[in-house]
Design an enzyme around this catalytic site. Structure first.
Site, PDB file in Angstrom:
ATOM      1  CG  LEU A 170       8.075  74.493 -37.937  1.00 55.05           C
ATOM      2  CD1 LEU A 170       8.258  74.118 -36.588  1.00 55.05           C
ATOM      3  CD2 LEU A 170       7.088  75.844 -37.593  1.00 55.05           C
ATOM      4  N   PRO A 171       9.850  76.744 -41.475  1.00 51.24           N
ATOM      5  CG  PRO A 171       9.305  78.913 -41.466  1.00 51.24           C
ATOM      6  CD  PRO A 171       8.859  77.852 -40.599  1.00 51.24           C
ATOM      7  CB  THR A 223      14.358  71.839 -45.735  1.00 49.50           C
ATOM      8  OG1 THR A 223      13.439  71.269 -46.642  1.00 49.50           O
ATOM      9  CG2 THR A 223      15.873  71.458 -46.345  1.00 49.50           C
ATOM     10  CE  LYS A 272      14.111  69.185 -49.461  1.00 51.16           C
ATOM     11  NZ  LYS A 272      13.095  69.231 -50.745  1.00 51.16           N
ATOM     12  CE  LYS A 303      15.201  75.903 -45.711  1.00 50.62           C
ATOM     13  NZ  LYS A 303      14.302  75.294 -45.020  1.00 50.62           N
TER      14      LYS A 303
HETATM   15  P1  NAD Z   1       5.811  78.211 -45.570  1.00 48.26           P
HETATM   16  O1  NAD Z   1       6.447  79.627 -45.317  1.00 48.26           O
HETATM   17  O2  NAD Z   1       4.600  78.380 -46.644  1.00 48.26           O
HETATM   18  O3  NAD Z   1       5.313  77.417 -44.172  1.00 48.26           O
HETATM   19  C1  NAD Z   1       5.886  77.673 -43.138  1.00 48.26           C
HETATM   20  C2  NAD Z   1       4.883  77.902 -42.197  1.00 48.26           C
HETATM   21  O4  NAD Z   1       5.370  77.997 -40.652  1.00 48.26           O
HETATM   22  C3  NAD Z   1       4.214  79.538 -42.316  1.00 48.26           C
HETATM   23  O5  NAD Z   1       2.815  79.361 -42.411  1.00 48.26           O
HETATM   24  C4  NAD Z   1       4.637  80.264 -41.168  1.00 48.26           C
HETATM   25  O6  NAD Z   1       3.787  81.193 -40.536  1.00 48.26           O
HETATM   26  C5  NAD Z   1       4.793  78.867 -40.012  1.00 48.26           C
HETATM   27  N1  NAD Z   1       5.628  79.044 -38.689  1.00 48.26           N
HETATM   28  C6  NAD Z   1       6.727  79.799 -38.717  1.00 48.26           C
HETATM   29  N2  NAD Z   1       7.192  80.075 -37.353  1.00 48.26           N
HETATM   30  C7  NAD Z   1       6.359  79.138 -36.715  1.00 48.26           C
HETATM   31  C8  NAD Z   1       6.119  78.985 -35.382  1.00 48.26           C
HETATM   32  N3  NAD Z   1       7.249  79.310 -34.426  1.00 48.26           N
HETATM   33  N4  NAD Z   1       5.187  78.412 -34.879  1.00 48.26           N
HETATM   34  C9  NAD Z   1       4.127  77.980 -36.035  1.00 48.26           C
HETATM   35  N5  NAD Z   1       4.061  78.228 -37.223  1.00 48.26           N
HETATM   36  C10 NAD Z   1       5.202  78.836 -37.592  1.00 48.26           C
HETATM   37  O7  NAD Z   1       6.972  77.271 -46.197  1.00 48.26           O
HETATM   38  P2  NAD Z   1       6.738  76.171 -46.979  1.00 48.26           P
HETATM   39  O8  NAD Z   1       7.061  76.096 -48.573  1.00 48.26           O
HETATM   40  O9  NAD Z   1       5.456  75.304 -46.489  1.00 48.26           O
HETATM   41  O10 NAD Z   1       7.890  74.841 -46.249  1.00 48.26           O
HETATM   42  C11 NAD Z   1       7.767  74.428 -45.149  1.00 48.26           C
HETATM   43  C12 NAD Z   1       9.182  73.420 -44.910  1.00 48.26           C
HETATM   44  O11 NAD Z   1       9.251  72.630 -46.076  1.00 48.26           O
HETATM   45  C13 NAD Z   1      10.645  74.226 -45.182  1.00 48.26           C
HETATM   46  O12 NAD Z   1      11.502  73.707 -44.354  1.00 48.26           O
HETATM   47  C14 NAD Z   1      10.849  74.265 -46.817  1.00 48.26           C
HETATM   48  O13 NAD Z   1      12.284  74.237 -47.044  1.00 48.26           O
HETATM   49  C15 NAD Z   1      10.318  72.622 -46.919  1.00 48.26           C
HETATM   50  N6  NAD Z   1      10.083  72.320 -48.321  1.00 48.26           N
HETATM   51  C16 NAD Z   1       9.273  73.379 -49.108  1.00 48.26           C
HETATM   52  C17 NAD Z   1       8.892  73.019 -50.443  1.00 48.26           C
HETATM   53  C18 NAD Z   1       8.190  73.898 -51.312  1.00 48.26           C
HETATM   54  O14 NAD Z   1       8.154  73.731 -52.447  1.00 48.26           O
HETATM   55  N7  NAD Z   1       7.571  74.838 -50.774  1.00 48.26           N
HETATM   56  C19 NAD Z   1       9.403  71.603 -50.657  1.00 48.26           C
HETATM   57  C20 NAD Z   1      10.070  70.696 -50.008  1.00 48.26           C
HETATM   58  C21 NAD Z   1      10.254  70.936 -48.759  1.00 48.26           C
END
Ligand code: NAD
Length: 294
Positions: free
Chosen positions: A64-65, A92, A167, A235
């Site tokens: 999740l975000p 994260t 992390k 964030k």
């Molecule tokens: P993203 O925005 O692509 O995915 C998050 C998903 O969560 C979205 O599809 C959104 O619709 C969904 N969502 C939000 N609220 C929700 C809810 N209440 N119920 C169901 N679904 C819900 O983000 P991401 O890039 O996949 O990142 C996800 C996590 O991983 C974050 O915490 C981010 O910091 C971490 N992260 C990201 C990366 C990267 O490079 N993108 C790397 C490491 C860690």
């Protein structure tokens, strides 16, 4: 294993696909229709509500975000997960949120494991993520086949919360090095060296790094890496500063980096590419590192 994946975005979608490929019985839920249809095409059984699938799951994995969404999804999970099931959160998130989950988890009989990840969407698609795990030994051992399906380097670092800490601590270096790389390039270019040659020299000197190799060319080309938004970067730095307050760490240099990313987000917008943070240094110096605009 029966696994429910909540959050099928850039990271969670490919993780769910890799769990399917490893032979697990995977259902998935996301608020976004596009994310759901992409996941369904990889064999994930997409559901339109969390409760029933969470009740049937051995493990619920969330991606999740940030802390706000982890908290609201947590309320649904504690009301519906079976006792002795495991909630693995790969988002994260932060220590305040982690602490607030422990009481309700105990009452619901749910094991909490934090398993934050590094490696980006490419690493998630390839199943080569680094996974930073916090939690009790027994539920972590139970989840090892899942971690092996999504990652290559699995680090069990301590009790619940250790993964969030690791992390955040490591990812601050990425942003700190980015800001420093831009300033080093600016210094060299103001001194009369061409940006591309300055970057090449940095990459093959003691100042070289992952950031110089991967972000440097995007800064000099003016493409700024649109695959990762400023909102995520800001964030991460905000969470780092909150964590510093939580554990009592004095980090004045990182505080300046956090301010730079907050300023970039408010100047260019949450969805803008993260490397637009470089523009603030360019604007302050009235000089662009992007060759075509010079
Ligand atoms: P993203 O925005 O692509 O995915 C998050 C998903 O969560 C979205 O599809 C959104 O619709 C969904 N969502 C939000 N609220 C929700 C809810 N209440 N119920 C169901 N679904 C819900 O983000 P991401 O890039 O996949 O990142 C996800 C996590 O991983 C974050 O915490 C981010 O910091 C971490 N992260 C990201 C990366 C990267 O490079 N993108 C790397 C490491 C860690």
């Amino acid at each position: 294993m029966h696994v429910l994946v909540i959050g099928l975005g850039h990271m969670g979608g490919p993780m769910a696909a890799n769990l399917v490929a490893a032979g697990h019985d995977v259902s998935g839920f996301d608020l976004g229709a596009d994310q759901c249809s992409t996941a369904a095409a990889t064999g994930v059984a997409v559901v339109d509500a969390v409760e029933a699938a969470a009740g049937a799951a051995d493990v619920v994995l969330t991606s999740l975000p940030g802390p706000t969404q982890v908290g609201s999804v947590g309320e649904q999970l504690f009301a519906s997960m079976a006792p002795d099931a495991v909630w693995v959160d790969t988002s994260t998130s932060d220590l305040d949120r982690a602490e607030s989950l422990r009481g309700p988890a105990r009452e619901a009989g749910v094991h909490l494991v934090d398993a934050t990840v590094s490696g980006g969407p490419e690493g998630s698609a390839a199943g080569t993520l680094s996974v930073f795990v916090g939690g009790d030994d027994e539920p972590v051992a139970r989840c090892m086949p899942l971690f092996d399906a999504i990652g290559e380097r699995i680090h069990h670092l301590g009790p619940h919360g250790a993964g969030y800490v690791a992390k955040i601590a490591q990812v601050t270096l990425c942003y700190t090095q980015t800001v420093c790389l831009v300033e080093a390039l600016m210094l060299g270019v103001k001194g009369g060296v061409e940006p591309a040659r300055m970057l090449e020299m940095i990459r093959h000197s003691a100042g070289g790094s992952y950031v110089a190799d991967n972000y440097g060319p995007e800064i000099v080309a003016g493409t700024y890496d649109p695959t990762f938004p400023l909102s995520h970067a800001a964030k991460d730095m905000r969470l780092a500063m909150e964590m510093a307050g939580h554990v009592g760490a004095e980090l004045p240099f990182m505080a300046a980096v956090a301010e730079a990313y907050a300023a970039a987000e408010s100047t260019f917008g949450a969805e803008a590419p993260h490397l637009l943070a470089a523009r603030l240094t360019e604007i302050a110096n009235d000089l662009t590192l992007h060759e075509e605009r010079r």
